[in-house]
Design an enzyme around this catalytic site. Structure first.
Site, short mmCIF file in Angstrom:
data_model
loop_
_atom_site.label_atom_id
_atom_site.label_comp_id
_atom_site.label_asym_id
_atom_site.label_seq_id
_atom_site.Cartn_x
_atom_site.Cartn_y
_atom_site.Cartn_z
N TYR B 136 30.16 -26.92 13.86
CA TYR B 136 28.65 -27.00 14.23
C TYR B 136 28.20 -28.23 14.63
O TYR B 136 27.93 -28.34 16.03
CB TYR B 136 27.78 -27.03 12.86
N SER B 137 28.46 -29.44 14.05
CA SER B 137 28.01 -30.53 14.77
C SER B 137 28.66 -31.14 16.05
O SER B 137 29.77 -30.98 16.37
CB SER B 137 27.97 -32.02 13.61
N GLU B 252 25.18 -20.03 0.48
CA GLU B 252 25.79 -21.36 0.06
C GLU B 252 25.12 -21.80 -1.25
O GLU B 252 25.36 -22.96 -1.84
CB GLU B 252 25.84 -22.50 1.06
N THR B 380 20.43 -33.76 6.04
CA THR B 380 20.19 -35.00 5.43
C THR B 380 19.02 -34.75 4.22
O THR B 380 18.19 -33.55 4.54
CB THR B 380 19.61 -36.22 6.43
N GLU B 382 16.07 -36.12 4.52
CA GLU B 382 14.90 -36.04 5.21
C GLU B 382 14.74 -34.55 5.77
O GLU B 382 13.73 -34.17 5.32
CB GLU B 382 14.96 -36.97 6.44
#
Lengths: 396, 398, 377
Positions: B136-137, B252, B380, B382
């Site tokens: 993904y990232s 998940e 994250t 946030e």
């Protein structure tokens, strides 16, 4: 580096202490109004004390001599503020606002006549301003204010509503932010005015705060006519003047000193109060909590000292003031919570109960501390200022 | 209201417990340095361990690798509460109850894959024969995942992929990339993304290791240089990948190492009972007791979100707030637990494993480092808070 | 009142920053972290040439007569650049202790050699109990033919692996009050019977286990008076604690700057992440922690430097700074995200040191216990 005070400064501190001991009436300590708890009686005492301070030159010690000030050094002002707060002198929030925000703004932007008129009277302790800033739809976003001031002949005509106007019902003047150009971008159409609270067309409606006191007000302006000369500074330049005022010397030292006193009282309470036959000061958790809050308050005190020192060196603090304010409000809230935990069940009792420890001061602090970090630019806004001005982070 | 497990759930819990005790070498839990919530010490990365390989095969035989899958696809068809029980017990013994292929890939194929794809992939995933890594990232697409730039261009029956992935956990130990690529650069970012499966052995795939701060090779940079992938490896429909990825997040929700928190906490508490300060057990220190109790409370609260999420899923309810709060609470728990461990262990906390003086196998020292990955990995804190505020509480998008 | 640095201190700060950044790039810091010795003899000599080791010693001992505050300024810069090596052990734990407690002969023997970079020292205080109070001292020194023999285990001794001399804190008498009966010895690290083992730690600081097995020490090597060593150690601990705070303030400042810089550069959702409120508020909290820690540390250091009673101020400084710096490095990690979780990135070097510093010389709870006592509780 030198964290000590000179001998002369220490003497000054002694002088202030002695004076306060003599001049604060005993009745004041019986009333013991905390923040936002002024009553008519306490207000009268603090007005009287305001004049006494003024006569002594200690109300506005920073002002130039020609306007009734003493031009006292920054360090001595720090000492004075520390002692006033520590000794719980009758100085109301509105007096501080008048002396530290309003008059200095007039000093910077006002006409010579306005300075002579108002600043000298502020310094002598004769007048009090309330702030006419917030509106129902202009809180943190103050620049969205909608109260209008329209030029008609020699006058401005004001229409609109202000809210959270603290002690507006007792103040002599309102320091008003109003919109003078509705077509300009919102920051560029605001002007600042001095409005006599006795002017016809002003209606004051009380708001009762969570301490069950009347400290805040809604103030309605209905065709209120004020002379043109009551405009302070340039027309439509009000936002700039207002923002500058936010930067005026507010070292928060008063907060630190007041809290120092509370911490000392809690330490004393912990030593004298027994639980299961043992002083609660033997409880490691109590010790840890009290020590922890003492540490935080000492850090706060150093931040305040730094600001005073920066002023004395002509280093203009910017984000440092915001940082100190935010931190001060956090320590206040934590102190109130630490105090409530240490007092346990007794912490819930108000001053009229014979069982109430420390005159119910902690409980009242627990409530009044909610207002800190909300008014005068909320903590969230202050943190943005720290990030953007202090650290150069981009605007969001 | 009834907070007890029913008979069947209790029986299943015993079965899982017995299975682990029978099949997992007795010293594994002690040897493993897995830190709950962390990504840097995931059990299978320590050394692609033959013990874990073997254990995984046993899990597959038992049908528990596919515990959440419906029975008709070779799954165990277990309820969500039972899945939660399974993951709780597994993590308590520091083993994982699955990986990307079984937890994300398989269920997504089940929902969105073609029949052909299901036939090709589901059986081998269920048998534990193939492992996926999450591609993904990218360097410029972290929290802002929809901004991925790795491109896939059609060429006959193939797609040709160019670009780079990063933070690819265990890519080197897996067989296939479960990957998102940009297939329509002109569409809005969310609408030009396609999900597909890419063989690690394809020509043009280069895996470069990254060492994490715990000192392990857990993640990688992976480069794709004109990599050809057959179109049949596209999952579902082209350009709908973002939607599938979002839906897969829900698969998940119960893969939370609840038992791992509990286990590590128990070990720290046990250490406090045994270690002496001034001749008294450390656990008698009021300040430490207070801190231990505080974390015990937070673990208990997290457990409640955990069971509540499972319970809601079993009733067909959507646990939007609960699942995000569970994720947030447990990532922060990972960090709080590490700090608790450090405090209880004091000077011994910063000793690395393999030191004769290091308590608890040096796990706390590693955990202090790995807990950072819990805070920043897989969304994250946030981003989690934004999700709670927007999805859960209906606050407006900023 | 004057809360600023003097002109000389500003110069020291600037030159220290320049020197450390030039001579100790992070690549070298990492190499030293991973090495057995943890320092570079060549650069050690250069630091001595700059006068750093003798900064606080009087000129007659080869120093430059600086104040403790000057040392604090230097240590803050060392923290800023996370300088590895035995400077802290040699100068703060060893040198300052000998300067204040040693006799003329001992000062003449040690201080000029420390100043010239020829002697590395450390203090062997803590034992497996890992505590900093006198009751924790169980290592024995017994008399034998007018000399002494030391037996016991010291643990978490910094830089003992490279030390030439070890200031060893021993129990020489069993007294009612554990603070009585403590004697400090200057022990040649090469003495027979000393076995030193390097511990592998989170921060890669060179902490050691030292086993003393019948180690003979001449009577002349007693520092101060026999059985009255604890006052010496209390004084050293006070200085060391505030010195550690200064280091931590420096590294927290560096972590803050790294995070702020990254928040300005890293773009997600088409904006620098530093424009998001959540990140701005993190940064605001970080700078508050760092600034708070700096001034509270300066205040304690000033008191120590002036020789004023400083127990309360030092405990306040450490209680705050230890936790504040841990918070700052953790928030920095939060801002850096995954990239900060890689070994190649420098941030974890700060995060590791923050925890080591928090624990060293007593964690915040330990410090708050002192604060409580000093408040009269």
């Amino acid at each position: 580096m030198d964290f000590s005070f000179s001998e002369e400064e220490e003497q000054f501190r002694q002088e202030v202490r002695l004076w306060l001991k003599r001049e604060i009436p005993a009745r004041w300590f019986e009333l013991d109004p905390g923040m936002w708890e002024e009553t008519e009686e306490s207000w009268a005492i603090s007005r009287e004390f305001q004049r006494k301070l003024g006569q002594k030159g200690w109300l506005a010690p920073a002002y130039p001599k020609e306007y009734g000030g003493l031009e006292l050094s920054h360090t001595k002002r720090l000492i004075l503020a520390e002692e006033l707060a520590y000794n719980r002198a009758p100085v109301s929030v509105e007096v501080e606002i008048t002396v530290n925000w309003v008059a200095p703004t007039i000093m910077l932007f006002g006409t010579e006549k306005q300075k002579k008129d108002y600043i000298t009277r502020v310094a002598r302790g004769e007048i009090i301003f309330c702030l006419g800033y917030s509106e129902p739809d202009a809180g943190s976003d103050l620049a969205a204010l909608q109260t209008r001031a329209v030029e008609v002949g020699d006058e401005y005509v004001i229409n609109g509503q202000k809210i959270w106007c603290s002690y507006g019902h007792l103040a002599d003047y309102c320091w008003l932010a109003a919109r003078t150009d509705p077509d300009a971008p919102k920051h560029k159409g605001i002007s600042m005015f001095i409005v006599d609270m006795k002017t016809p067309g002003i209606t004051i409606r009380p708001l009762i705060n969570i301490l069950n006191h009347h400290s805040f007000n809604e103030v309605f302006f209905d065709d209120v006519r004020i002379p043109k000369e009551n405009l302070v500074g340039q027309k439509n330049n009000g936002w700039y003047q207002l923002v500058i005022a936010l930067d005026f010397e507010r070292s928060s030292i008063g907060v630190a000193a007041r809290q120092q006193r509370i911490i000392e009282e809690l330490v004393q309470y912990a030593k004298e109060t027994k639980r299961n036959g043992e002083p609660i000061s033997n409880d490691p958790l109590v010790r840890n909590e009290l020590a922890g809050i003492a540490v935080e308050n000492e850090v706060l005190r150093m931040m305040c000292y730094r600001i005073a020192w920066m002023y004395s060196k002509n280093l203009h603090p910017s984000y440092e003031s915001s940082m100190t304010m935010v931190f001060a409000s956090e320590v206040t809230r934590r102190l109130a919570n630490v105090g409530m935990r240490i007092l346990g069940h007794y912490g819930q009792l108000d001053r009229d109960s014979k069982w109430a420890p420390l005159q119910g001061r902690i409980m009242r602090m627990y409530l009044s501390s909610l207002s800190i970090g909300v008014g005068g630019g909320s903590n969230e806004i202050q943190r943005n200022i720290i990030a953007m001005r202090g650290l150069g982070l981009p605007r969001g | 209201m009834d907070f007890r497990f029913n008979e069947q759930e209790l029986a299943f819990q015993r079965e899982v417990e017995d299975f682990i005790k029978r099949e997992l070498p007795a010293d594994w839990t002690e040897r493993s340095i897995y830190w709950p919530g962390g990504y840097g010490t995931l059990a299978e990365l320590e050394e692609v361990d033959p013990i874990i390989e073997q254990f995984t095969r046993k899990l597959a035989e038992k049908g528990w690798l596919t515990i959440s899958w419906p029975k008709e696809y070779g799954g165990a068809g277990r309820s969500h509460i039972e899945q939660a029980i399974f993951h709780e017990r597994m993590s308590y013994y520091r083993v994982r109850g699955g990986e990307v292929a079984t937890l994300i890939g398989g269920p997504t194929i089940l929902h969105f894959g073609s029949d052909e794809m299901k036939k090709e992939w589901l059986p081998k995933i269920a048998r534990g024969e193939v492992r996926f890594w999450l591609a993904y990232s990218e360097p410029n697409a972290g929290s802002d995942l929809a901004s991925i730039q790795t491109r896939a261009v059609e060429d006959g029956d193939d797609l040709i992929i160019n670009g780079q992935k990063i933070w690819s956990t265990a890519a080197h130990a897996a067989h296939y990339a479960w990957m998102i690529v940009r297939t329509d650069p002109d569409a809005p970012p969310h609408k030009g993304i396609t999900l597909l499966i890419v063989d690690n052995k394809s020509l043009g795939v280069t895996i470069r290791p990254l060492t994490n701060i715990c000192g392990f090779h857990s993640f990688n940079e992976v480069f794709f240089d004109n990599v050809r992938v057959p179109k049949k490896n596209i999952v579902g429909e082209k350009n709908k990948g973002w939607y599938y990825v979002m839906v897969a997040l829900d698969f998940e929700r119960l893969v939370i190492p609840m038992g791992g928190f509990k286990r590590t906490f128990e070990e720290i508490a046990q250490y406090a009972r045994e270690a002496k300060l001034n001749g008294r057990p450390l656990s008698q220190e009021p300040l430490l007791r207070n801190k231990l109790a505080q974390i015990a409370i937070e673990i208990e609260v997290a457990y409640m979100f955990f069971w509540q999420t499972a319970w809601m899923l079993d009733r067909g309810l959507v646990p939007n707030i609960e699942a995000s709060v569970l994720k947030l609470v447990t990532t922060e728990l990972s960090q709080k637990l590490a700090n608790l461990g450090m405090q209880v262990l004091g000077h011994y906390g910063p000793l690395e494993r393999n030191s004769k003086w290091a308590p608890l196998g040096g796990r706390v020292c590693t955990g202090y480092l790995d807990c950072i990955s819990a805070l920043v990995g897989a969304g994250t804190s946030e981003i989690q808070r934004n999700i709670i505020a927007m999805r859960g509480l209906g606050l407006p998008r900023s | 009142m004057n809360l600023g640095l003097s002109e000389e201190q500003e110069m020291l700060k600037t030159s220290a920053r320049d020197f450390l950044q030039k001579e100790f790039p992070k690549k070298l810091v990492r190499q030293l972290d991973e090495s057995e010795t943890g320092y570079s003899p060549e650069l050690w000599r250069k630091m001595a040439e700059l006068g750093w080791m003798g900064l606080v010693f009087p000129e007659k001992y080869g120093g430059s007569g600086g104040s403790f505050l000057d040392l604090i300024v230097l240590l803050e810069e060392m923290g800023y650049n996370i300088l590895p090596g035995p400077f802290f052990s040699t100068v703060v734990l060893g040198g300052l202790t000998i300067l204040s407690a040693g006799n003329e002969e001992q000062r003449n023997e040690f201080l000029p050699r420390i100043a010239s970079g020829d002697r590395i020292l450390t203090l062997a205080l803590t034992e497996p109990s890992a505590r900093y109070d006198a009751a924790a001292i169980n290592t024995r020194a017994t008399t034998s033919n007018g000399n002494y023999v030391i037996n016991g285990t010291k643990l978490f001794v910094p830089d003992a692996n490279v030390a030439d001399y070890i200031l060893c804190v021993t129990r020489t008498k069993e007294e009612q009050n554990p603070e009585d009966g403590i004697t400090v010895f200057l022990v040649d690290a090469k003495s027979p019977g000393i076995e030193c083992t390097l511990l592998k730690t989170l921060a890669r600081d060179k902490q050691c286990e030292i086993v003393f097995d019948n180690v003979g020490v001449p009577q002349n090597n007693i520092l101060g008076k026999p059985d009255q060593g604890w006052t010496i150690i209390k004084d050293t601990l006070q200085k060391a604690t505030v010195a550690k705070c200064a280091e931590m303030v420096g590294s927290a400042q560096a972590a803050l700057e790294m995070a702020v810089q990254y928040a300005k550069e890293r773009v997600q959702f088409n904006r620098p992440i530093g424009s998001f409120q959540a990140i701005q508020h993190y940064c605001a909290n970080m700078v508050t922690d760092v600034d708070g820690a700096r001034f509270i540390t300066y205040k304690a250091a000033w008191k120590v430097s002036e020789g004023l009673p400083a127990a309360l101020d030092v405990a306040i400084a450490k209680a705050w700074t230890g936790e504040a710096c841990s918070r700052v490095t953790l928030l920095a990690h939060q801002i850096f995200g995954a990239i900060g979780f890689t070994m190649d990135h420098d941030l974890h070097l700060y995060y590791r040191r923050a925890k080591a510093g928090e624990i060293m010389f007593g964690d915040s709870d330990t410090q708050r216990a002192i604060v409580a006592r000093e408040l009269g509780l």
